[in-house]
Motif scaffolding. Structure first.
Motif, PDB file in Angstrom:
ATOM      1  N   GLU A  42       0.813  -1.218   0.000  1.00 28.83           N
ATOM      2  CA  GLU A  42       0.000   0.000   0.000  1.00 28.83           C
ATOM      3  C   GLU A  42       0.845   1.265   0.000  1.00 28.83           C
ATOM      4  OE1 GLU A  42      -2.462  -0.295   3.432  1.00 28.83           O
ATOM      5  OE2 GLU A  42      -3.791  -1.801   2.546  1.00 28.83           O
ATOM      6  N   LEU A  43       2.156   1.118  -0.032  1.00 28.03           N
ATOM      7  CA  LEU A  43       3.044   2.276   0.035  1.00 28.03           C
ATOM      8  C   LEU A  43       2.695   3.289  -1.054  1.00 28.03           C
ATOM      9  CD1 LEU A  43       5.495   2.794   1.936  1.00 28.03           C
ATOM     10  CD2 LEU A  43       6.949   2.187   0.004  1.00 28.03           C
ATOM     11  N   ASN A  44       2.552   4.554  -0.654  1.00 27.01           N
ATOM     12  CA  ASN A  44       2.123   5.583  -1.603  1.00 27.01           C
ATOM     13  C   ASN A  44       2.740   6.918  -1.216  1.00 27.01           C
ATOM     14  OD1 ASN A  44       0.802   7.083  -3.552  1.00 27.01           O
ATOM     15  ND2 ASN A  44      -1.110   7.197  -2.409  1.00 27.01           N
ATOM     16  N   PHE A  45       3.799   7.308  -1.920  1.00 29.40           N
ATOM     17  CA  PHE A  45       4.423   8.606  -1.671  1.00 29.40           C
ATOM     18  C   PHE A  45       5.235   8.999  -2.900  1.00 29.40           C
ATOM     19  CE2 PHE A  45       7.839   5.775  -0.581  1.00 29.40           C
ATOM     20  CZ  PHE A  45       9.004   6.464  -0.891  1.00 29.40           C
ATOM     21  N   PRO A  46       5.582  10.290  -3.035  1.00 26.54           N
ATOM     22  CA  PRO A  46       6.331  10.736  -4.210  1.00 26.54           C
ATOM     23  C   PRO A  46       7.691  10.047  -4.290  1.00 26.54           C
ATOM     24  CG  PRO A  46       5.469  12.609  -2.982  1.00 26.54           C
ATOM     25  CD  PRO A  46       5.284  11.401  -2.121  1.00 26.54           C
ATOM     26  N   PHE A  47       7.962   9.378  -5.398  1.00 26.49           N
ATOM     27  CA  PHE A  47       9.253   8.722  -5.570  1.00 26.49           C
ATOM     28  C   PHE A  47       9.768   8.985  -6.976  1.00 26.49           C
ATOM     29  CE2 PHE A  47      11.672   5.048  -7.150  1.00 26.49           C
ATOM     30  CZ  PHE A  47      12.789   5.183  -6.337  1.00 26.49           C
ATOM     31  N   ASP A  48      10.994   9.473  -7.048  1.00 25.84           N
ATOM     32  CA  ASP A  48      11.664   9.721  -8.325  1.00 25.84           C
ATOM     33  C   ASP A  48      13.132   9.390  -8.122  1.00 25.84           C
ATOM     34  OD1 ASP A  48      12.846  10.620 -10.623  1.00 25.84           O
ATOM     35  OD2 ASP A  48      11.928  12.598 -10.604  1.00 25.84           O
TER      36      ASP A  48
END
Length: 238
Positions: free
Chosen positions: A44-50
């Protein structure tokens, strides 16, 4: 430093050498490896990743208790009827000491705190607040420091034995975000739901092949073997 040099079970020794090796061997990919491990543990991990915009890691950062909590805690102690607490609350210095965050990961879009554990469990209370466990304390500090950025809290541990307090607390907070709101009533409930969604326990062993492989020389090989011994001892793998 004394713990790093002389304790055979030092979490600081493991944390220092683990991250020095990870950053040196994967200067552009270390963050991607961490996030990949977290995603395997938490779908369920959900965060801005680049992976082209690397955050900045820092070890052992001291963070003061939030001023709002400090004021509420002092008021609670004054009204407690406990002579020791009342005397302590009347003293001018903070009633809760600074929290030492093992790994802080800074980014313009998010702020991540990682609590590292090897053989020890979480603290379930502070000296003057029996309800303030270590996860709550760190998340409170995290929210205060994050500002408008997304706060993320993970644990990096040796095992996920069901008897561990950190396993029980993370399961409870993820299954019922209302419990997190109950323990942090002064924080925004919607934000706490996002934090709950991203709460993740990562294992040191998730990185053993990356970090503990052959070194460049005899000294680095010795460090890697010792690191492997400490993180791959008796453990329960999920």
């Amino acid at each position: 430093m004394d713990r790093i040099l002389h304790s055979p079970n030092s979490e600081d020794w493991v944390t220092w050498n683990f991250f020095q090796i990870l950053l040196a061997q994967f200067p552009a990919g270390w963050w991607g490896h961490l996030v990949s491990a977290a995603r395997r543990r938490n779908r369920e991990l959900n965060f801005p990743f680049d992976d082209r915009s690397l955050p900045t890691p820092k070890l052992w950062t001291a963070v003061r208790a939030p001023s709002d909590y400090e004021a509420r805690s002092r008021k609670r102690m004054l009204e407690s009827g406990n002579p020791e607490w009342i005397t302590r609350a009347r003293m001018p210095d903070p009633v809760e000491g600074s929290s030492e965050i093992d790994i802080v990961i800074e980014h313009e879009q998010f702020l991540a705190y990682i609590e590292a554990k090897l053989g020890s469990d979480l603290s379930m209370k502070t000296s003057y607040d029996p309800q303030r466990n270590q996860i709550i304390r760190n998340i409170d500090c995290l929210i205060e420091s994050a500002g408008t950025r997304l706060p993320i809290f993970w644990l990096l541990v040796k095992d996920v034995d069901a008897a561990r307090s950190y396993v029980q607390l993370v399961d409870n907070y993820k299954n019922d975000p209302g419990l997190l709101a109950h323990d942090l009533p002064h924080r925004d409930s919607d934000l706490l739901k996002r934090i709950s969604q991203n709460l993740t326990i990562i294992l040191w062993s998730d990185f053993s092949e990356l970090v503990c492989g052959p070194g460049a020389d005899q000294e680095s090989n010795a460090v890697k073997r010792e690191l492997e011994r400490r993180i791959l001892g008796q453990q329960t793998i999920a």
